[in-house]
Design an enzyme around this catalytic site. Structure first.
Site, PDB file in Angstrom:
ATOM      1  N   GLY A   6      36.390  -3.894  33.818  1.00  0.00           N
ATOM      2  CA  GLY A   6      37.095  -2.957  34.752  1.00  0.00           C
ATOM      3  C   GLY A   6      36.007  -2.916  35.961  1.00  0.00           C
ATOM      4  O   GLY A   6      36.325  -1.732  36.523  1.00  0.00           O
ATOM      5  N   ASN A   8      36.140  -4.625  38.589  1.00  0.00           N
ATOM      6  CA  ASN A   8      37.036  -4.671  39.808  1.00  0.00           C
ATOM      7  C   ASN A   8      37.579  -3.394  40.025  1.00  0.00           C
ATOM      8  O   ASN A   8      37.772  -2.972  41.151  1.00  0.00           O
ATOM      9  CB  ASN A   8      38.148  -5.724  39.770  1.00  0.00           C
ATOM     10  N   ARG A  58      57.304 -10.605  22.064  1.00  0.00           N
ATOM     11  CA  ARG A  58      56.598 -10.603  23.439  1.00  0.00           C
ATOM     12  C   ARG A  58      57.702 -10.126  24.507  1.00  0.00           C
ATOM     13  O   ARG A  58      57.167  -9.466  25.554  1.00  0.00           O
ATOM     14  CB  ARG A  58      56.450 -12.281  23.808  1.00  0.00           C
ATOM     15  N   ILE A  85      49.686 -12.601  30.344  1.00  0.00           N
ATOM     16  CA  ILE A  85      50.903 -13.074  31.195  1.00  0.00           C
ATOM     17  C   ILE A  85      52.159 -12.376  30.904  1.00  0.00           C
ATOM     18  O   ILE A  85      52.594 -12.236  29.975  1.00  0.00           O
ATOM     19  CB  ILE A  85      51.082 -14.664  30.852  1.00  0.00           C
ATOM     20  N   VAL A  86      52.652 -11.842  32.134  1.00  0.00           N
ATOM     21  CA  VAL A  86      53.894 -11.135  32.189  1.00  0.00           C
ATOM     22  C   VAL A  86      54.968 -12.133  32.419  1.00  0.00           C
ATOM     23  O   VAL A  86      54.921 -13.174  32.879  1.00  0.00           O
ATOM     24  CB  VAL A  86      53.958  -9.966  33.242  1.00  0.00           C
ATOM     25  N   THR A 101      43.715 -11.138  40.891  1.00  0.00           N
ATOM     26  CA  THR A 101      42.650 -11.638  41.354  1.00  0.00           C
ATOM     27  C   THR A 101      42.232 -12.551  40.202  1.00  0.00           C
ATOM     28  O   THR A 101      42.286 -12.353  39.224  1.00  0.00           O
ATOM     29  CB  THR A 101      41.648 -10.562  41.722  1.00  0.00           C
ATOM     30  N   HIS A 102      41.799 -13.950  40.725  1.00  0.00           N
ATOM     31  CA  HIS A 102      41.423 -14.858  39.956  1.00  0.00           C
ATOM     32  C   HIS A 102      40.203 -15.666  40.201  1.00  0.00           C
ATOM     33  O   HIS A 102      39.882 -15.862  41.357  1.00  0.00           O
ATOM     34  CB  HIS A 102      42.622 -15.981  39.875  1.00  0.00           C
ATOM     35  N   ALA A 135      56.220 -16.031  39.156  1.00  0.00           N
ATOM     36  CA  ALA A 135      56.546 -16.150  37.721  1.00  0.00           C
ATOM     37  C   ALA A 135      55.648 -17.256  37.357  1.00  0.00           C
ATOM     38  O   ALA A 135      55.136 -17.275  36.026  1.00  0.00           O
ATOM     39  CB  ALA A 135      57.998 -16.734  37.551  1.00  0.00           C
ATOM     40  N   ASP A 138      49.054 -17.980  38.121  1.00  0.00           N
ATOM     41  CA  ASP A 138      48.043 -18.334  38.894  1.00  0.00           C
ATOM     42  C   ASP A 138      48.722 -18.947  40.171  1.00  0.00           C
ATOM     43  O   ASP A 138      47.851 -19.820  40.855  1.00  0.00           O
ATOM     44  CB  ASP A 138      46.819 -19.145  38.310  1.00  0.00           C
TER      45      ASP A 138
HETATM   46  C1  GRF Z   1      37.336 -11.190  36.821  1.00  0.00           C
HETATM   47  O1  GRF Z   1      36.608 -12.087  37.017  1.00  0.00           O
HETATM   48  C2  GRF Z   1      39.084 -11.473  36.668  1.00  0.00           C
HETATM   49  O2  GRF Z   1      39.314 -12.245  37.933  1.00  0.00           O
HETATM   50  C3  GRF Z   1      38.797 -12.373  35.542  1.00  0.00           C
HETATM   51  O3  GRF Z   1      38.283 -11.498  34.681  1.00  0.00           O
HETATM   52  C4  GRF Z   1      37.424 -10.708  35.242  1.00  0.00           C
HETATM   53  C5  GRF Z   1      37.385  -9.157  35.112  1.00  0.00           C
HETATM   54  O4  GRF Z   1      36.395  -8.719  35.386  1.00  0.00           O
HETATM   55  N1  GRF Z   1      40.198 -12.543  34.957  1.00  0.00           N
HETATM   56  P1  GRF Z   1      36.424  -6.785  35.363  1.00  0.00           P
HETATM   57  O5  GRF Z   1      37.251  -6.519  34.002  1.00  0.00           O
HETATM   58  O6  GRF Z   1      37.053  -6.495  36.566  1.00  0.00           O
HETATM   59  O7  GRF Z   1      34.908  -6.570  35.239  1.00  0.00           O
END
Ligand code: GRF
Length: 188
Positions: A6, A8, A58, A85-86, A101-102, A135, A138
């Protein structure tokens, strides 16, 4: 929505608390107990947990998650390290309002091991993408990207840490822009 450490989310919580972005965090949800949820609780933000294991399949987990999210009436949903994945129905219910975010420069290296895959491929530059969720996994319109150089001898963990530093900044900036512009796609 979070699944892990967490950081981010913490960057967004800090930006909100410091008044750097005009965003209110209605709630933080997760698919499992995690540090991300603890960070939310510490910040006094409501949390919810919808675990796949608590649902028979699921599809029913997706519907339960959808209900839990809809109950908070969010203008936006942010997948900030949410590692599930939703389904298409979930995406449809909140069309144009979900941000992910990826940790790669999409469309290169989609999937759960983006950093490892980029290293294995031998790229010299990778990065982070903030994009609208559709859908397909990424995929979806790209809202913002930042490049991160791969250093000689980088391990997956080292490279991911540098990507995450860029990721936190980009996510906060994009959410701030979306808040100012109104629609998500205007944050591009
Ligand atoms: C991020 O790099 C995100 O894009 C990836 O996992 C990480 C999560 O980091 N899918 P955090 O939980 O926000 O520290």
């Amino acid at each position: 929505m979070v699944s892990g450490s967490g950081t981010n989310l913490q960057a967004v919580l800090d930006a909100v608390r410091e008044g750097r972005i005009d965003v209110e965090i209605a709630a933080v949800g997760a698919d499992k107990p995690c540090t991300g949820l603890e960070r939310a609780r510490e910040a006094g933000v409501e949390t919810f947990l919808v675990r796949p294991g608590d649902h028979p399949d699921r599809t029913r987990w997706n519907r339960a998650l959808q209900e839990a999210v809809a109950a908070r009436e969010p203008d936006r949903i942010v997948f900030a390290g949410f590692m599930r994945i939703v389904d298409a129905e979930f995406v449809e219910a909140f069309a144009g309002r979900i941000v992910n975010t990826h940790p790669s420069l999409l469309p290169s290296f989609p999937g759960a091991h983006a950093v490892r895959d980029a290293l294995a491929h031998g790229v010299k530059v990778t990065g982070v993408t903030v994009h609208e969720v559709v859908a397909d996994v990424d995929a979806g319109p790209i809202l913002a990207q930042a490049a991160v150089p791969v250093e000689e001898g980088d391990t997956e963990a080292q490279l991911h840490e540098r990507i995450k530093a860029a990721e936190r900044e980009l996510l906060v900036r994009t959410l701030g822009a979306a808040a100012r512009q109104g629609a998500l796609h205007d944050a591009r």
